[in-house]
Design an enzyme around this catalytic site. Structure first.
Site, PDB file in Angstrom:
ATOM      1  N   HIS A  34      40.979 -60.678-100.410  1.00 23.59           N
ATOM      2  CA  HIS A  34      40.355 -62.005-100.366  1.00 23.59           C
ATOM      3  C   HIS A  34      39.249 -62.116-101.415  1.00 23.59           C
ATOM      4  CE1 HIS A  34      37.751 -59.499 -97.796  1.00 23.59           C
ATOM      5  NE2 HIS A  34      36.762 -60.271 -98.218  1.00 23.59           N
TER       6      HIS A  34
ATOM      7  N   ARG B 205      36.054 -53.212-103.946  1.00 24.01           N
ATOM      8  CA  ARG B 205      36.385 -54.173-105.005  1.00 24.01           C
ATOM      9  C   ARG B 205      37.677 -53.764-105.699  1.00 24.01           C
ATOM     10  NH1 ARG B 205      31.178 -53.267-107.023  1.00 24.01           N
ATOM     11  NH2 ARG B 205      29.694 -54.515-105.860  1.00 24.01           N
TER      12      ARG B 205
END
Length: 327
Positions: free
Chosen positions: A183, A203
């Site tokens: 997301h 990340r």
């Protein structure tokens, strides 16, 4: 020494500078810019993250940290079941987020992996969109069936964005972002976020951007591959139909339950059966919340914590929308 009585609690917001942050938290939510930054990305409303413990800003308990309260009041603060489950650890992190620029494409580990790797809770979260600039979007899930091989190929080629699902968003929409789901919050979005108490983020892609010193932010590809959920779903938006002066269900999961209360008069809310603290975030308008002889104002962008020992409250407003969260 006599214990001071627990009351409805407000905390001093903890502001976080982010490379992607902006000024909506101060401009739209009236947060005081205590860190003197033009890049405020987050306001941590209630936090039990080490080094970022929330401090009470109202009533007789002003100046106490959330850790102080947990140690002193235990079940009275969080409820019997929650204290047994989490001990002296507040299990939710409550935030407002302003994305002036796109956040990194990321995901979070679940409880088991987070415990094993970081001695932390996992990070399942939900978003309530408060305001979005025209055509602003979020990334949530994939736009096609994705295998681990395809995913790794796209990561290596830096073309991961081609297989991500983009959703244009507007105020009032709600999304459930479970651990392992890829997301990103897109630029122009202001939202309320309710999540487990965890600051663990993997990340995957950061748009090849550099900080002021020309450095790239760290990516966590190995960890992300271990935590990612490849199960294909197409709809993460939470459908609901709010009725005024009633409680509307939004999200119910093992980590938290969040409802929406839209008020234009007066509503009594019982917490007797919950055995839990209850958090209220004001996402529109303003209201007065009362319990016994205690009155607390809550306005747009503010958050309060009602201890488990307070059995019921009354909410009065001409116009307000509140997110109600408990476990």
């Amino acid at each position: 020494m006599t214990k001071l009585p627990l009351h409805i609690l407000k905390f001093t917001p903890i502001l976080k500078e982010k490379i992607w942050g902006g000024n909506k938290l101060s401009a739209l939510l009236s947060k005081e810019n205590t860190i003197n930054s033009n890049f405020i990305g987050e306001s941590w409303e209630i936090s039990d993250i080490e080094g970022d413990y929330s401090i009470v800003s109202n009533g007789v308990l002003v100046g106490k940290t959330i850790q102080d309260l947990l140690v002193e009041y235990k079940e009275e603060l969080v409820g019997v079941k929650n204290f047994k489950r989490f001990g002296a650890k507040f299990p939710l992190l409550i935030k407002f987020i302003d994305a002036k620029e796109d956040l990194s494409v990321q995901l979070h580990p679940g409880d088991e992996l987070a415990k094993q790797k970081h001695n932390s809770l996992g990070k399942t979260e939900m978003w309530y969109i408060m305001q979005a600039d025209p055509q602003s979007n979020i990334i949530i899930g994939f736009n096609q069936e994705v295998t681990p091989d395809l995913y790794q190929k796209k990561v290596e080629e830096k073309t991961i964005k081609d297989i991500l699902q983009y959703e244009t968003v507007s105020g009032g929409e709600t999304f459930f972002v479970y651990a392992g789901l890829i997301h990103a919050i897109g630029k122009g979005v202001l939202l309320a976020e309710i999540q487990q108490t965890s600051d663990v983020t993997y990340r995957v892609y950061d748009w090849d951007r550099q900080d002021a010193n020309g450095n790239y932010r760290e990516l966590h590809q190995k960890d992300a591959l271990e935590a990612i959920d490849f199960d294909e779903e197409t709809e993460y938006r939470v459908p609901y139909n709010a009725r005024k002066n009633e409680i509307t269900d939004l999200v119910a999961c093992p980590h938290f339950i969040t409802n929406l209360i839209e008020v234009n008069s007066e509503i009594g809310v019982s917490h007797k059966e919950l055995d839990s603290f209850v958090v209220y975030m004001c996402v529109e308008g303003n209201a007065v919340i009362s319990s016994n002889n205690e009155l607390v104002d809550i306005k747009l962008g503010e958050t309060i914590l009602v201890p488990a020992s307070i059995p019921e409250i009354k909410i009065e407003s001409r116009k307000a929308k509140l997110l109600q969260t408990y476990i």
